[in-house]
Design an enzyme around this catalytic site. Structure first.
Site, short mmCIF file in Angstrom:
data_model
loop_
_atom_site.label_atom_id
_atom_site.label_comp_id
_atom_site.label_asym_id
_atom_site.label_seq_id
_atom_site.Cartn_x
_atom_site.Cartn_y
_atom_site.Cartn_z
N ASP A 124 3.08 2.69 -10.51
CA ASP A 124 3.45 2.50 -9.11
C ASP A 124 4.81 3.11 -8.89
OD1 ASP A 124 4.14 1.09 -6.47
OD2 ASP A 124 2.19 0.21 -6.89
N CYS B 284 -7.39 -4.99 5.30
CA CYS B 284 -8.55 -4.08 5.28
C CYS B 284 -9.31 -4.04 6.59
CB CYS B 284 -9.48 -4.46 4.13
SG CYS B 284 -8.79 -4.07 2.51
N LYS C 118 -6.45 -15.40 4.64
CA LYS C 118 -7.56 -16.23 4.20
C LYS C 118 -7.09 -17.08 3.02
CE LYS C 118 -9.85 -12.92 1.12
NZ LYS C 118 -11.14 -12.36 0.78
#
Ligand SMILES: NC(=O)c1ccc[n+]([C@@H]2O[C@H](COP(=O)([O-])OP(=O)(O)OC[C@H]3O[C@@H](n4cnc5c(N)ncnc54)[C@H](O)[C@@H]3O)[C@@H](O)[C@H]2O)c1
Length: 458
Positions: A36, A276, A346
């Site tokens: 990364d 997403c 969520k």
């Protein structure tokens, strides 16, 4: 696991997707390097700490670091030198100036890696991208890599769900691979052999769908468009139930018994969010428009609007419960104290990207309320995303003295909360069940005024 047979793998981008993959593929027996550009993230991972909340991932990370199969790096040269198959797992967020996807991270990863390759390698895109991206990445590779190496590109979209990501990566319900050659197909197969072997030992099969580039890219956005549509469909029914005096939870149960419809993803509530679904359905529309098929996806615009309208519904319910007027500029909630339970988009995740819960909290605050937020795992991310909100360290601290409780994410801690105990802490027993996850009877028995989404007042 016959380690010598397996290709060495790199994962570029160690966010929710890439870190989970790196760890799980090490667990499957591969030698893995996670890469990364975010040095702090890599330092954490290398030190055995998952930089986000994903159940089960910490143990696997530490186990595979200790076994020596898993390493992390911020050096492109090391990645190029190490692996034969490179997975691109970088972010593809919505562009700030429109609905399309920002491909600059994909471009940067490929443009940095390709010139450093010294032997034949396969670059596999896993990020969710607009159709046509794989062919464009192929051009980038042709521009930046030594042509004599015959480096190839493939696209294998990802379907993992945050909160279940470890299981989804180790035991996927399918693998889709867009390839141009047999060599690429064989390499991809070898790079997933661990997944197929695990399935075989458990007497399962993982379907492998080999496709062209465009189909592989479209499978992912089509799947997300379908899921978003299912959620927005039931939320549209909730809107109708609200004006007709019907109960959408019973309606959903009744229609879901038809196996052609099914019960999953048919829970009316505050709608979808996360890193997403929202950006993927927008990028899909933008791309279809560019290609001349914009009309075909017009309905996705409607799905987006239905989804966003649910947030406004909570605001209006709040005004009604707090006995406040709603004018042309929306409700005036000044002087009220409200608890919002849930910040992540969520449960079982700390991901607050485009979270309906935080959007509602911010809207309540904008309407004048003093808002206190609590989330079991998402507090750090929420503070960064919405610094102006007030954050409470516990559920109890969040609700103490408030006139209204809004359950915005269906964490087990909230579903199982005792309304009698909470009733002693609040100044007014009013609750909006933004996820239809509470038992209305139980809350009403404890003296609460309960309002769900798409349901008549209990
Ligand atoms: N999170 C999910 O549940 C999920 C599921 C399926 C698909 N996807 C897709 O996967 C992709 C990644 O999503 P995510 O949720 O992991 O995002 P994320 O933001 O958590 O992670 C992206 C990572 O990429 C890194 N990065 C940026 N530029 C880089 C570069 N040039 N080289 C290496 N790393 C770089 C960032 O530092 C970050 O750590 C997106 O396209 C997303 O749509 C995500």
């Amino acid at each position: 696991m016959p380690g010598v047979m397996l290709p060495r793998l790199s994962f570029l981008g160690t966010g929710y997707l890439g870190a989970t993959y790196a760890v799980c593929f090490a667990e499957l027996g591969y030698e893995v390097l996670g890469f990364d550009i975010d040095e702090a993230k890599i330092a954490k991972l290398a030190g055995g700490q998952v930089p986000f909340h994903e159940p089960g991932l910490d143990d696997l990370l530490r186990r595979n670091l200790a076994a020596g199969r898993l390493r992390f790096s911020t050096s492109y040269a090391e990645v190029a030198d190490f692996a034969e198959v490179h997975f691109i797992c970088v972010g593809t967020p919505q562009r700030p100036d429109g609905m399309s996807a920002d491909l600059s991270y994909v471009e940067s990863a490929v443009a940095h890696l390709a010139p450093l390759l010294r032997r034949r390698a396969l670059i596999v895109g896993k990020s969710t991208v607009p159709v046509g991206t794989a062919a464009w990445v192929e051009q980038l590779v042709a521009k930046h890599a030594d042509p004599a190496l015959a480096v190839e590109v493939a696209w294998s979209p990802e379907f993992l769900q945050e909160g279940y990501a470890v299981e989804d990566v180790l035991r996927p319900n399918r693998i889709v691979a867009g390839v141009r050659s047999e060599w690429a197909r064989d390499r991809l197969h070898a790079a997933h052999k661990g997944v197929f072997d695990l399935a075989a030992t458990e007497d399962r099969e993982v379907p492998l769908l080999i496709t062209d580039f465009a189909t592989a890219e479209l499978v992912k956005v089509a799947a997300n468009a379908f899921l978003a549509t299912k959620i927005s469909f039931i939320n549209a029914m909730a809107e109708v139930c609200e004006v007709a005096g019907a109960d959408v939870t019973l309606l959903a149960r009744a229609i879901g018994y038809d196996p052609r419809i099914g019960h999953r993803f048919l829970q009316a509530g505050l709608g979808f969010g996360g890193g997403c679904l929202p950006k993927d359905i927008r990028a899909f529309q933008a791309r279809a428009q560019e290609l001349g098929a914009g009309e075909a996806l017009r309905f996705l615009h409607e799905m987006d609007l239905i989804n966003i309208r649910r947030r406004g519904r909570v605001l209006n319910l709040a005004a009604a419960l707090l006995d406040r007027p709603v004018g042309p500029a929306g409700p005036d909630l000044s002087g009220t104290l409200v608890a919002v339970l849930g910040a992540s988009f969520k449960p079982n995740s700390d991901d607050v990207r485009d979270a309906p819960s935080l959007a509602v909290a911010a809207a309540l605050r904008a309407a004048g309320a003093h808002v206190r937020v609590y989330d079991p795992e998402g507090m750090d991310n929420a503070r960064l995303a919405q610094p102006a909100l007030d954050y409470a360290p516990t559920l109890e601290a969040a609700v103490t003295g408030v006139a209204l409780v809004v359950v915005a994410t269906e964490w087990a801690e909230f579903r199982n909360a005792d309304p009698v105990v909470l009733g002693e802490l609040v100044s007014g027993r009013a609750v909006i069940d933004g996820r239809n996850c509470l038992d209305p009877e139980q809350w009403v028995r404890a003296g609460w005024t309960y309002r769900g989404m798409g349901r008549p007042p209990a």
